[in-house]
Motif scaffolding. Structure first.
Motif, PDB file in Angstrom:
ATOM      1  N   ARG A 116       3.550  -2.161  33.344  1.00  0.00           N
ATOM      2  CA  ARG A 116       3.431  -1.896  32.120  1.00  0.00           C
ATOM      3  C   ARG A 116       3.345  -3.351  31.127  1.00  0.00           C
ATOM      4  O   ARG A 116       2.424  -3.545  30.468  1.00  0.00           O
ATOM      5  CB  ARG A 116       4.223  -1.060  31.599  1.00  0.00           C
ATOM      6  N   LYS A 117       4.247  -4.036  31.400  1.00  0.00           N
ATOM      7  CA  LYS A 117       4.421  -5.249  30.797  1.00  0.00           C
ATOM      8  C   LYS A 117       3.378  -6.325  30.850  1.00  0.00           C
ATOM      9  O   LYS A 117       2.923  -7.059  30.004  1.00  0.00           O
ATOM     10  CB  LYS A 117       5.881  -5.784  31.121  1.00  0.00           C
ATOM     11  N   ASP A 127       9.244  -5.106  25.706  1.00  0.00           N
ATOM     12  CA  ASP A 127       8.913  -4.057  26.609  1.00  0.00           C
ATOM     13  C   ASP A 127      10.425  -3.017  26.682  1.00  0.00           C
ATOM     14  O   ASP A 127      10.310  -2.057  26.408  1.00  0.00           O
ATOM     15  CB  ASP A 127       8.541  -4.623  27.746  1.00  0.00           C
ATOM     16  N   ALA A 128      11.361  -3.841  26.859  1.00  0.00           N
ATOM     17  CA  ALA A 128      12.515  -3.131  27.124  1.00  0.00           C
ATOM     18  C   ALA A 128      12.925  -2.400  25.797  1.00  0.00           C
ATOM     19  O   ALA A 128      13.682  -1.487  25.896  1.00  0.00           O
ATOM     20  CB  ALA A 128      13.571  -4.305  27.601  1.00  0.00           C
ATOM     21  N   GLY A 130      11.177  -1.697  23.339  1.00  0.00           N
ATOM     22  CA  GLY A 130      10.219  -0.405  23.019  1.00  0.00           C
ATOM     23  C   GLY A 130      10.742   0.837  23.757  1.00  0.00           C
ATOM     24  O   GLY A 130      10.726   1.967  23.148  1.00  0.00           O
ATOM     25  N   GLU A 131      10.981   0.566  25.108  1.00  0.00           N
ATOM     26  CA  GLU A 131      11.341   1.783  25.909  1.00  0.00           C
ATOM     27  C   GLU A 131      12.673   2.255  25.453  1.00  0.00           C
ATOM     28  O   GLU A 131      12.918   3.641  25.306  1.00  0.00           O
ATOM     29  CB  GLU A 131      11.392   1.492  27.371  1.00  0.00           C
ATOM     30  N   LYS A 132      13.612   1.586  25.037  1.00  0.00           N
ATOM     31  CA  LYS A 132      14.834   2.021  24.548  1.00  0.00           C
ATOM     32  C   LYS A 132      15.106   2.771  23.276  1.00  0.00           C
ATOM     33  O   LYS A 132      15.547   3.659  22.974  1.00  0.00           O
ATOM     34  CB  LYS A 132      15.860   0.616  24.480  1.00  0.00           C
ATOM     35  N   GLY A 135      11.749   5.727  24.040  1.00  0.00           N
ATOM     36  CA  GLY A 135      11.386   6.477  25.192  1.00  0.00           C
ATOM     37  C   GLY A 135      10.474   6.004  26.004  1.00  0.00           C
ATOM     38  O   GLY A 135       9.370   5.810  25.482  1.00  0.00           O
ATOM     39  N   GLU A 136      10.464   6.319  27.521  1.00  0.00           N
ATOM     40  CA  GLU A 136       9.242   5.679  28.375  1.00  0.00           C
ATOM     41  C   GLU A 136       7.904   6.245  28.038  1.00  0.00           C
ATOM     42  O   GLU A 136       6.904   5.600  27.896  1.00  0.00           O
ATOM     43  CB  GLU A 136       9.644   5.837  29.674  1.00  0.00           C
ATOM     44  N   LYS A 137       8.037   7.612  27.772  1.00  0.00           N
ATOM     45  CA  LYS A 137       6.517   8.210  27.636  1.00  0.00           C
ATOM     46  C   LYS A 137       5.921   7.660  26.308  1.00  0.00           C
ATOM     47  O   LYS A 137       4.830   7.449  26.242  1.00  0.00           O
ATOM     48  CB  LYS A 137       6.820   9.736  27.687  1.00  0.00           C
ATOM     49  N   TRP A 139       6.708   5.199  24.559  1.00  0.00           N
ATOM     50  CA  TRP A 139       6.377   3.792  24.283  1.00  0.00           C
ATOM     51  C   TRP A 139       5.509   3.230  25.101  1.00  0.00           C
ATOM     52  O   TRP A 139       4.456   2.407  24.609  1.00  0.00           O
ATOM     53  CB  TRP A 139       7.602   2.983  24.672  1.00  0.00           C
ATOM     54  N   THR A 140       5.183   3.996  26.231  1.00  0.00           N
ATOM     55  CA  THR A 140       3.905   3.535  27.083  1.00  0.00           C
ATOM     56  C   THR A 140       2.508   3.974  26.447  1.00  0.00           C
ATOM     57  O   THR A 140       1.630   3.175  26.458  1.00  0.00           O
ATOM     58  CB  THR A 140       3.934   4.227  28.602  1.00  0.00           C
TER      59      THR A 140
END
Length: 403
Positions: A116-117, A127-128, A130-132, A135-137, A139-140
């Motif tokens: 992804r990055k 990237d870290a 945004g996911e935190k 959540g992964e789904k 943010w992706t």
């Protein structure tokens, strides 16, 4: 697609200013497009769109081209060659881009696109973060949506015209638009074009304003005849919308710390026929204190990281630093705690950002509501607007009422 050397060189010159000199992409492109009056709309479109796309995917293209910052002109040509190969464009026989291993470029693209990055071309820390935060789904999906080219959306100036009338006038000028369901005063361009040279724009019949941004005016629940304060007005995109919703009746005070932005607002207000706007520069805290307890509505369109508008400001992700988030959240908190005092009893306060991070949004609002300054406010409504769900800019809005 036939490539013209002068257009490609213009792109490289623009990228050099953006990547090496640290200049803002929109200002660089604006300046670049004025370089040659012979360029037509297609030429100008190639320069602007190619430059923006290379800014958007800088990390991915640099990784594939195997170049590192600071980029030399030779590095920039290698990155441009990567862009061209991935677009399926036949490379010309120019010394600046030879040799180019096309098969290897496509292989590396396939490999890096799984990460992804690299695929979305963002710094590791962002990237870290945004996911935190999301959540992964989410943010992706969100960062993918924020890498798409933004739509050109117009806001009909109801002080001067109606949506059907503007639509017809633009069509007569060769500009095709369509309404957007759920957005009262919005028209979306079917194809990108320069709307600023059109007669309807010169006559003040519309402003260019993203659909998400247009939701703010209605969210604040303004009415004709009341006193409204736009506390961080800037050049006045939302101020002008508020003036239209107020039908030019009542008082609309536009505050900002930058006097040059308020001068631009005055110019735009004249074109829009908005007469109830009163710009005031915040030269000291006295300007704010004089308004304590006097406003029916206060809009705080707070300064922020701008992560929700990366589609139109793709270079922001390269300029942002982790320490800026800490600095801007402190500024937001100070503004919210101070400017909220302008709301009178029974009045409403809207806190808005064009960010998608909880630290800048709901965490600020809930922190305020628990504080001494916010104890008299109740949260009425909250909106999270994500580009991946709406198709437009990412925004956050919270509406509070003072008991």
């Amino acid at each position: 697609m036939k490539l013209h050397r002068n257009l490609v060189f213009a792109v490289i010159d623009a990228l050099d200013l953006i990547f090496t000199k640290g200049e803002y992409a929109d200002k660089v492109i604006e300046k670049t497009l004025r370089r040659d009056k012979r360029w037509g709309s297609r030429d100008r479109g190639f320069i602007a769109e190619t430059t923006y796309e290379m800014v958007r995917y800088k990390r991915l293209y640099a990784e594939i081209a195997e170049v590192k910052e600071p980029y030399s002109r030779s590095n920039l040509f290698r990155m441009w060659a990567v862009w061209a190969v991935l677009k399926g464009i036949e490379l010309p026989d120019w010394k600046q881009i030879a040799p180019t291993p096309e098969r290897r470029i496509k292989g590396k693209f396939d490999e890096l696109s799984k990460i992804r990055k690299y695929r979305e071309s963002i710094p590791d820390w962002l990237d870290a973060l945004g996911e935190k935060a999301l959540g992964e789904k989410l943010w992706t999906a969100e960062i993918a949506a924020l890498n798409k080219q933004a739509h050109v959306v117009l806001r009909v100036n109801t002080l001067k015209t109606t949506k059907p009338k503007l639509k017809r006038e633009l069509l007569d000028a060769g500009i095709v638009t369509e309404p957007i369901k759920g957005y009262l005063d919005a028209l979306k361009l079917q194809e990108r074009t320069n709307v600023f040279s059109s007669e309807p724009f010169k006559n003040g019949w519309f402003e260019v304003q993203d659909a998400s941004s247009q939701l703010v005016g209605n969210f604040l629940d303004v009415k004709p005849g009341i006193r409204v304060v736009d506390a961080c007005a800037g050049a006045g995109g939302k101020t002008l919308h508020l003036a239209a919703l107020m039908e030019n009746k009542g008082q609309l005070i536009a505050l900002d710390i930058y006097d040059n932005k308020l001068k631009e607002l005055k110019r735009r207000a004249r074109r829009n026929g908005a007469h109830n706007i009163e710009p005031r520069a915040i030269e000291s805290t006295k300007v704010i204190k004089k308004l304590y307890g006097s406003a029916d509505r206060v809009l705080i369109d707070a300064p922020c990281t701008g992560l929700g508008v990366l589609r139109r400001n793709p270079d922001a992700k390269w300029k942002l630093r982790p320490e800026f988030l800490e600095k801007i959240t402190k500024t937001q908190r100070e503004i919210l705690f101070s400017y909220s005092k302008m709301v009178k009893s029974g009045g409403k306060l809207a806190y808005v950002t064009c960010s998608i991070l909880p630290e800048e949004n709901e965490k600020q609002v809930f922190g305020f509501l628990k504080s001494e300054e916010g104890k008299d406010f109740n949260l009425i409504e909250e909106k999270h607007i994500y580009a991946s769900k709406s198709g437009f800019d990412g925004f956050y809005m919270a509406l509070m009422v003072k008991r």
